[in-house]
Design an enzyme around this catalytic site. Structure first.
Site, PDB file in Angstrom:
ATOM      1  N   HIS A 119     -23.392 -11.374  14.864  1.00  0.00           N
ATOM      2  CA  HIS A 119     -22.424 -12.312  14.275  1.00  0.00           C
ATOM      3  C   HIS A 119     -21.414 -12.727  15.333  1.00  0.00           C
ATOM      4  O   HIS A 119     -21.050 -11.925  16.196  1.00  0.00           O
ATOM      5  CB  HIS A 119     -21.723 -11.695  13.058  1.00  0.00           C
ATOM      6  N   ASP A 121     -18.421 -14.303  14.448  1.00  0.00           N
ATOM      7  CA  ASP A 121     -17.029 -14.260  13.980  1.00  0.00           C
ATOM      8  C   ASP A 121     -16.420 -12.928  14.424  1.00  0.00           C
ATOM      9  O   ASP A 121     -17.139 -11.971  14.731  1.00  0.00           O
ATOM     10  CB  ASP A 121     -16.938 -14.413  12.448  1.00  0.00           C
ATOM     11  N   ASP A 154     -17.896  -6.389  19.543  1.00  0.00           N
ATOM     12  CA  ASP A 154     -18.231  -6.656  18.140  1.00  0.00           C
ATOM     13  C   ASP A 154     -18.028  -8.116  17.825  1.00  0.00           C
ATOM     14  O   ASP A 154     -16.935  -8.519  17.481  1.00  0.00           O
ATOM     15  CB  ASP A 154     -17.361  -5.760  17.248  1.00  0.00           C
ATOM     16  N   GLU A 188     -19.503 -12.324   8.964  1.00  0.00           N
ATOM     17  CA  GLU A 188     -19.854 -10.913   8.750  1.00  0.00           C
ATOM     18  C   GLU A 188     -18.613 -10.099   8.414  1.00  0.00           C
ATOM     19  O   GLU A 188     -18.644  -9.212   7.566  1.00  0.00           O
ATOM     20  CB  GLU A 188     -20.543 -10.332  10.003  1.00  0.00           C
ATOM     21  N   GLU A 189     -17.506 -10.408   9.086  1.00  0.00           N
ATOM     22  CA  GLU A 189     -16.288  -9.617   8.890  1.00  0.00           C
ATOM     23  C   GLU A 189     -15.676  -9.846   7.505  1.00  0.00           C
ATOM     24  O   GLU A 189     -14.716  -9.186   7.126  1.00  0.00           O
ATOM     25  CB  GLU A 189     -15.267  -9.915   9.995  1.00  0.00           C
ATOM     26  N   ASP A 215     -30.145  -5.649  13.592  1.00  0.00           N
ATOM     27  CA  ASP A 215     -28.780  -6.160  13.470  1.00  0.00           C
ATOM     28  C   ASP A 215     -27.852  -5.254  14.266  1.00  0.00           C
ATOM     29  O   ASP A 215     -28.282  -4.239  14.820  1.00  0.00           O
ATOM     30  CB  ASP A 215     -28.406  -6.135  11.972  1.00  0.00           C
ATOM     31  N   HIS A 460     -12.363  -3.729  16.570  1.00  0.00           N
ATOM     32  CA  HIS A 460     -11.321  -4.158  15.627  1.00  0.00           C
ATOM     33  C   HIS A 460      -9.924  -3.753  16.127  1.00  0.00           C
ATOM     34  O   HIS A 460      -8.954  -3.871  15.386  1.00  0.00           O
ATOM     35  CB  HIS A 460     -11.545  -3.593  14.208  1.00  0.00           C
TER      36      HIS A 460
HETATM   37 ZN   LIG Z   1     -19.620  -6.408  13.749  1.00  0.00          ZN
END
Ligand SMILES: [Zn+2]
Length: 488
Positions: A119, A121, A154, A188-189, A215, A460
């Site tokens: 992903h 995003d 990520d 995704e987030e 994934d 994150h």
């Molecule tokens: Zn992720």
């Protein structure tokens, strides 16, 4: 020496002999059959591309009003300009407006398709934390062979590495036998409800049932398990579910100047202590057993001895593993009280005291079995267990770690990295694979890059970064995963 003493000694010696023999036999599998493969990657170009990708602020905000479509459109245009070979050879569909699904058709229609996904995003940078970053989070800078910024771990690194890998194979003239899809999600987030869910709906409509999907998920871990020297790749074969419950203690209330012997708050405290003392039962079985059985073969003799003789030391091992947060989460459904509420005023006794408790559901449990366990432990005259509507999500299916998909990923990892411990693993957070798993016989969750304990704060968090070398190794592994996976 009496006869009894001799008999006891004989039994002990026999036991010791069994323990030692089993320990000696608890050896790692031979890695000699996998030859290293050298994949040529233009490291600096790949790094520059990731740095450019970081500069698009493709942020998934909690508030939909903050969504900045221009950043997402900008990123998509950049992908089309930067990867001309991919866009020439593959069919592109946009789903949920901003999620990209590429299809690289294979020559043999009788073979089931596969899917690689990531992903693009990212989560927001916590306002005010920008100063804690050594390099600005969206500047996309490369300093001393390290690429900095939000998404470098990520999960833009996976998206870029997959596009680079496909480009390398196209330039080589690779033509897949098996059709392969690439899906690059944009939400995704936020749960993937517009992106990944739309891809799944679309594939279903086309009658596509994937043989396997790959994934984001775990990484190659450096020094994560005590005593395990080589890198460890835990390819996640399942992800946990989640259930949130409210534990409610009730009492008559009244003025705080004349409290009863036990208030609602006191009762609630007692209930939470009980819940923590009696966690949902777990243990070393199935997936977790396979994971620790494989990893322990690389541990020093004393630890190997314990794992090789689970018939004798099973209790000790489970106690030890349960004491560490990381391994405890592999063994069982976890219990986490997170929110508390009582009275609204300092001199008013609460009628209800409420604790919100989040459980991460192990594949061996169901949301209902967790609710039943909690009720058995705490429910009573003054304690109620409330199940808020829509608060439960079951764990995913467990994918087969003896299947062709797992073997393909494992082989590719070893061809690039050499001696790596490859085990099935359990994802304790959520991913888009909760959607993709619906159209795949087996869904795997793994990024072929290395992560150490120090890197974990980047996810994150602050100072997210990846080294140029690490990104290149990930790209090489994707090349091998695609080449092997599409049957050439
Ligand atoms: Zn992720």
């Amino acid at each position: 020496m009496g006869k009894i003493a001799i008999s006891i000694l004989a039994v002990l010696l026999a036991l010791a002999a069994i323990v030692v023999v089993r320990t000696m036999m608890h050896q790692p599998e031979s890695l000699a059959d996998v030859a290293r493969v050298d994949v040529v990657v233009d490291e600096q170009t790949v790094a520059r591309h990731l740095a450019e990708a970081v500069r698009f602020k493709t942020v998934s905000h909690q508030n939909p009003a903050d969504f900045d479509s221009s950043q997402f459109e900008g990123f998509i245009e950049w992908v089309i300009d930067t990867y001309p070979e991919v866009n020439a050879a593959m069919e592109l569909v946009r789903l949920g407006d901003y999620t990209l699904l590429y299809r690289w058709p294979g020559s043999d229609d009788s073979l089931q398709s596969i899917l690689l996904t990531g992903h693009y995003d990212v989560v927001p940078v916590i306002p005010g934390s920008e100063e804690l970053w050594e390099q600005p989070p969206y500047a996309g800078v490369i300093v001393d062979e390290v690429i900095w910024g939000r998404g470098t771990l990520d999960d833009k690194s996976a998206v870029i590495a997959q596009l680079e890998a496909a480009t390398i194979l196209l330039r080589r003239g690779h033509s897949p036998k098996r059709t392969i899809y690439f899906s690059f999600g944009h939400d995704e987030e936020l749960g993937g409800t517009r992106g990944a869910a739309e891809v799944v709906r679309y594939l279903g409509e086309q009658g596509v049932q994937l043989a396997w999907s790959l994934d984001e998920g775990s990484f190659l871990f450096d020094g994560m398990l005590p005593g395990v020297e080589p890198l460890m790749a835990a390819i996640n074969v399942a992800e946990k579910g989640s259930v949130t419950l409210q534990i409610v203690a009730k009492s008559a209330g009244g003025h705080s100047s004349m409290p009863p012997q036990q208030t609602a708050v006191g009762m609630l405290a007692e209930a939470i202590v009980k819940l923590e003392a009696e966690p949902v039962p777990g243990g070393l079985s199935g997936l977790s057993e396979q994971m620790f059985d494989t990893a322990s073969r690389y541990m020093p003799f004393s630890l190997r001895m314990l794992f090789a003789n689970r018939w004798l030391f099973g209790g000790v091992i489970e106690d030890q593993l349960s004491a560490v947060a990381f391994s405890n989460a592999m063994l069982r459904t976890t219990t986490a009280p997170t929110m508390l509420a009582g009275s609204v005023k300092v001199n008013v006794l609460p009628i209800e005291a409420v604790a919100t408790v989040n459980f991460r559901v192990h594949p061996r449990d169901t949301p209902q079995s967790v609710i039943d366990h909690v009720k058995t432990v705490v429910a009573g005259d003054n304690i109620e267990v409330r199940v808020p509507a829509g608060s439960g999500r079951a764990a995913s299916e467990v994918s087969d770690w003896n299947s062709i998909g797992f073997e393909t990923i494992k082989r590719a990892v070893r061809e690039i990295y050499g001696e790596v411990v490859v085990t099935p693993g359990l994802m304790i957070a959520g991913s888009d694979s909760r959607h993709y798993g619906k159209v795949a016989d087996n869904a795997f969750r793994f990024n072929p890059m290395t992560v150490s304990q120090d890197d974990l704060t980047g996810f994150h968090g602050t100072n997210e970064k990846i080294s140029v070398d690490n990104l290149a190794q990930g790209t090489r592994t994707y090349v091998q995963i695609i080449a092997l996976g599409t049957g050439n």
